[in-house]
Design a protein around this motif. Sequence first.
Motif, PDB file in Angstrom:
ATOM      1  N   VAL A  30     -14.756  19.443  64.396  1.00 35.58           N
ATOM      2  CA  VAL A  30     -16.080  19.084  64.295  1.00 35.58           C
ATOM      3  C   VAL A  30     -16.408  17.820  63.904  1.00 35.58           C
ATOM      4  CG1 VAL A  30     -18.210  19.818  63.626  1.00 35.58           C
ATOM      5  CG2 VAL A  30     -16.694  21.581  64.536  1.00 35.58           C
ATOM      6  N   ASP A  31     -15.640  17.318  62.764  1.00 34.81           N
ATOM      7  CA  ASP A  31     -15.937  16.142  62.211  1.00 34.81           C
ATOM      8  C   ASP A  31     -15.745  14.928  63.035  1.00 34.81           C
ATOM      9  OD1 ASP A  31     -16.147  14.425  59.517  1.00 34.81           O
ATOM     10  OD2 ASP A  31     -14.482  13.652  60.188  1.00 34.81           O
ATOM     11  N   ASP A  32     -14.527  14.785  63.682  1.00 34.78           N
ATOM     12  CA  ASP A  32     -14.061  13.930  64.448  1.00 34.78           C
ATOM     13  C   ASP A  32     -14.709  14.004  65.796  1.00 34.78           C
ATOM     14  OD1 ASP A  32     -12.472  13.412  62.295  1.00 34.78           O
ATOM     15  OD2 ASP A  32     -10.691  12.955  63.609  1.00 34.78           O
ATOM     16  N   PHE A  33     -15.451  15.070  66.390  1.00 39.09           N
ATOM     17  CA  PHE A  33     -16.274  15.166  67.412  1.00 39.09           C
ATOM     18  C   PHE A  33     -17.356  13.896  67.330  1.00 39.09           C
ATOM     19  CE2 PHE A  33     -20.004  15.980  69.486  1.00 39.09           C
ATOM     20  CZ  PHE A  33     -19.625  16.569  70.819  1.00 39.09           C
ATOM     21  N   TYR A  34     -17.734  13.601  66.123  1.00 37.22           N
ATOM     22  CA  TYR A  34     -18.632  12.731  65.850  1.00 37.22           C
ATOM     23  C   TYR A  34     -18.422  11.294  65.996  1.00 37.22           C
ATOM     24  CZ  TYR A  34     -21.351  16.995  64.938  1.00 37.22           C
ATOM     25  OH  TYR A  34     -21.819  18.214  64.940  1.00 37.22           O
ATOM     26  N   GLN A  35     -17.077  11.136  65.628  1.00 35.78           N
ATOM     27  CA  GLN A  35     -16.304   9.748  65.816  1.00 35.78           C
ATOM     28  C   GLN A  35     -16.198   9.435  67.189  1.00 35.78           C
ATOM     29  OE1 GLN A  35     -12.708  10.104  63.305  1.00 35.78           O
ATOM     30  NE2 GLN A  35     -13.471   7.918  62.765  1.00 35.78           N
ATOM     31  N   ARG A  82     -12.109  17.412  41.661  1.00 38.01           N
ATOM     32  CA  ARG A  82     -11.997  18.330  42.495  1.00 38.01           C
ATOM     33  C   ARG A  82     -12.885  18.167  43.714  1.00 38.01           C
ATOM     34  NH1 ARG A  82     -11.592  24.237  40.264  1.00 38.01           N
ATOM     35  NH2 ARG A  82     -10.879  24.881  42.240  1.00 38.01           N
ATOM     36  N   MET A  83     -14.075  18.274  43.421  1.00 38.70           N
ATOM     37  CA  MET A  83     -15.302  17.883  44.348  1.00 38.70           C
ATOM     38  C   MET A  83     -15.025  18.859  45.658  1.00 38.70           C
ATOM     39  SD  MET A  83     -16.431  14.020  43.931  1.00 38.70           S
ATOM     40  CE  MET A  83     -14.817  13.029  44.861  1.00 38.70           C
ATOM     41  N   LEU A  84     -15.070  19.989  45.634  1.00 39.75           N
ATOM     42  CA  LEU A  84     -14.611  20.803  46.616  1.00 39.75           C
ATOM     43  C   LEU A  84     -15.859  20.628  47.665  1.00 39.75           C
ATOM     44  CD1 LEU A  84     -13.309  24.167  45.062  1.00 39.75           C
ATOM     45  CD2 LEU A  84     -11.848  21.912  45.972  1.00 39.75           C
ATOM     46  N   TRP A  85     -17.040  20.183  47.383  1.00 35.71           N
ATOM     47  CA  TRP A  85     -18.182  20.030  48.153  1.00 35.71           C
ATOM     48  C   TRP A  85     -17.830  18.768  49.285  1.00 35.71           C
ATOM     49  CZ3 TRP A  85     -20.242  15.422  47.617  1.00 35.71           C
ATOM     50  CH2 TRP A  85     -20.100  14.622  46.255  1.00 35.71           C
ATOM     51  N   LEU A  86     -17.118  18.071  48.850  1.00 34.10           N
ATOM     52  CA  LEU A  86     -17.109  16.710  49.539  1.00 34.10           C
ATOM     53  C   LEU A  86     -16.814  16.479  51.010  1.00 34.10           C
ATOM     54  CD1 LEU A  86     -17.387  13.627  49.133  1.00 34.10           C
ATOM     55  CD2 LEU A  86     -15.018  13.316  48.517  1.00 34.10           C
ATOM     56  N   ALA A  87     -15.826  17.349  51.286  1.00 34.35           N
ATOM     57  CA  ALA A  87     -15.391  17.744  52.730  1.00 34.35           C
ATOM     58  C   ALA A  87     -16.506  18.480  53.579  1.00 34.35           C
ATOM     59  CB  ALA A  87     -14.002  18.326  52.997  1.00 34.35           C
ATOM     60  N   PRO A  88     -17.298  19.175  53.025  1.00 32.85           N
ATOM     61  CA  PRO A  88     -18.156  19.917  53.922  1.00 32.85           C
ATOM     62  C   PRO A  88     -19.660  19.027  53.852  1.00 32.85           C
ATOM     63  CG  PRO A  88     -17.251  21.575  52.249  1.00 32.85           C
ATOM     64  CD  PRO A  88     -16.662  20.261  52.122  1.00 32.85           C
ATOM     65  N   ALA A  89     -19.687  18.363  52.654  1.00 33.57           N
ATOM     66  CA  ALA A  89     -20.915  17.547  52.921  1.00 33.57           C
ATOM     67  C   ALA A  89     -20.776  16.173  53.682  1.00 33.57           C
ATOM     68  CB  ALA A  89     -21.357  16.828  51.411  1.00 33.57           C
ATOM     69  N   GLY A  90     -19.473  15.805  53.677  1.00 34.72           N
ATOM     70  CA  GLY A  90     -19.137  14.672  54.625  1.00 34.72           C
ATOM     71  C   GLY A  90     -19.267  15.080  56.055  1.00 34.72           C
ATOM     72  N   VAL A 181     -23.831  21.351  60.833  1.00 34.01           N
ATOM     73  CA  VAL A 181     -24.429  22.061  59.616  1.00 34.01           C
ATOM     74  C   VAL A 181     -23.632  23.274  59.634  1.00 34.01           C
ATOM     75  CG1 VAL A 181     -26.456  22.960  58.728  1.00 34.01           C
ATOM     76  CG2 VAL A 181     -26.617  20.962  59.911  1.00 34.01           C
ATOM     77  N   LEU A 182     -23.507  24.311  60.519  1.00 34.05           N
ATOM     78  CA  LEU A 182     -22.941  25.338  60.657  1.00 34.05           C
ATOM     79  C   LEU A 182     -21.476  25.414  60.123  1.00 34.05           C
ATOM     80  CD1 LEU A 182     -22.963  28.495  60.997  1.00 34.05           C
ATOM     81  CD2 LEU A 182     -22.235  27.989  63.314  1.00 34.05           C
ATOM     82  N   THR A 183     -20.600  24.484  60.631  1.00 34.42           N
ATOM     83  CA  THR A 183     -19.251  24.413  60.239  1.00 34.42           C
ATOM     84  C   THR A 183     -19.221  24.053  58.648  1.00 34.42           C
ATOM     85  OG1 THR A 183     -18.842  23.498  62.629  1.00 34.42           O
ATOM     86  CG2 THR A 183     -17.156  22.990  60.677  1.00 34.42           C
ATOM     87  N   LEU A 187     -17.063  26.043  55.942  1.00 32.36           N
ATOM     88  CA  LEU A 187     -16.080  25.300  54.972  1.00 32.36           C
ATOM     89  C   LEU A 187     -16.470  25.424  53.524  1.00 32.36           C
ATOM     90  CD1 LEU A 187     -13.511  23.633  55.265  1.00 32.36           C
ATOM     91  CD2 LEU A 187     -14.741  21.567  55.455  1.00 32.36           C
ATOM     92  N   TRP A 188     -17.716  25.237  53.299  1.00 34.00           N
ATOM     93  CA  TRP A 188     -18.124  25.368  51.631  1.00 34.00           C
ATOM     94  C   TRP A 188     -17.842  26.617  51.232  1.00 34.00           C
ATOM     95  CZ3 TRP A 188     -18.406  23.696  47.385  1.00 34.00           C
ATOM     96  CH2 TRP A 188     -19.342  24.126  46.293  1.00 34.00           C
TER      97      TRP A 188
END
Length: 397
Positions: A30-35, A82-90, A181-183, A187-188
Amino acid sequence: MVSTPVEATSAAHVETAWKRMRYWVIAHAVDDFYQGLVPASIPFFVLERDYSYVQASGLALAALLGSALPQPILGLLADRWRMLWLAPAGLVTAGIGAGLAGLVPTYSLVWALLLLSGIGVAAFHPAAGRDARRDAGHSAMAMSLFSAGGSAGFFLAPALATPALVALGVGATAIFIPPAVLTGFVLWRHQLRRARNIAAPNQIGGRDRWIPFIVLTAIEVVRSVSCAGINTFIALYWINHLGSSQALGGIALTAFLGGGVAGTLLGGRIADRVGMLRTIQIGSVAAIPAFAALRLIPNPTPGLLFAMLAGVTVNVPFAVLVKLGQDYLPTRPGTAAGVTLGLAVSAGGLFVPVFGLIADSHGIEAVLTTVCFIPLAALVLGFLLPRPGEPTAPLRN
């Protein structure tokens, strides 16, 4: 037909890897879809808003700068906290930026939103690479699934976005916001569940080996340059040199990208059998005749097979480079992932103008000829890589 014990073991290995990695595979796709959505939408900005080719290149540059430049810094932050939120927020930021870009009225706002989308992509990769490695353990096959997810997302972007953009116009980019948003939310939740069993960031014991990591990064840049050259010019090569239709040119690009997904998965399987260094060497050697065949094929229709084969070979080392980078920097898995997944991959796009100059001066076929020789650099560099040290402590799952 009865499965052999080897086949049954291999199938079980893939199934186990998928269970561990499914959240990361889907999130990476999903993330790289936007790339991939950015280059897919740029022609529609040109057609609907009369942007010049220079302005169109500026939009691509905005996404590239956003996704490439912040990754090492974000990797350092991911290694420290740790910032476990970073990947979902990105991931969510990447989707919102790219999705809103088609709705805003001015060029400057479009540029800013695509830059924001790129920053979201940059935020996802270091943290996701670190935590995906946590779930993958020492399996190259598991990490290849994660890497293949990104390749699949980039591959699917033009296939899914183009019909929507044709039917609804460039504003259709907004319909791709909800998946992000859903993914990101799913992930979070996954990160929170995993956090209950993890007291601190997972790292492989050992010392960082920066010189091998720099050599490995150079190999990834070389691989990225090859991919960027073919991604950008294969359709034009089919149309202008081989005399095919525009549709068949698009299919050639699709075949190359689809081969990339298969090659990434194949590389993980090979690495688990013969080792990571041998896999890099195999991919570099195989890419040379595959690119040569792509350049010399006289007929566009059978040439689709060679386009797919080229995509397979150039991507065999991809997942291995990501995992090996983390083995060379065992105390900095986020930094390693940020460089190998983000900065080095994006660096290939910076060489596209050079290919454009070659095409303008010597014809589109000269670009494909040049690409044939690029894997030689990766092959030479591959022999300079030392074996990674064995981890002194297992990853905690």
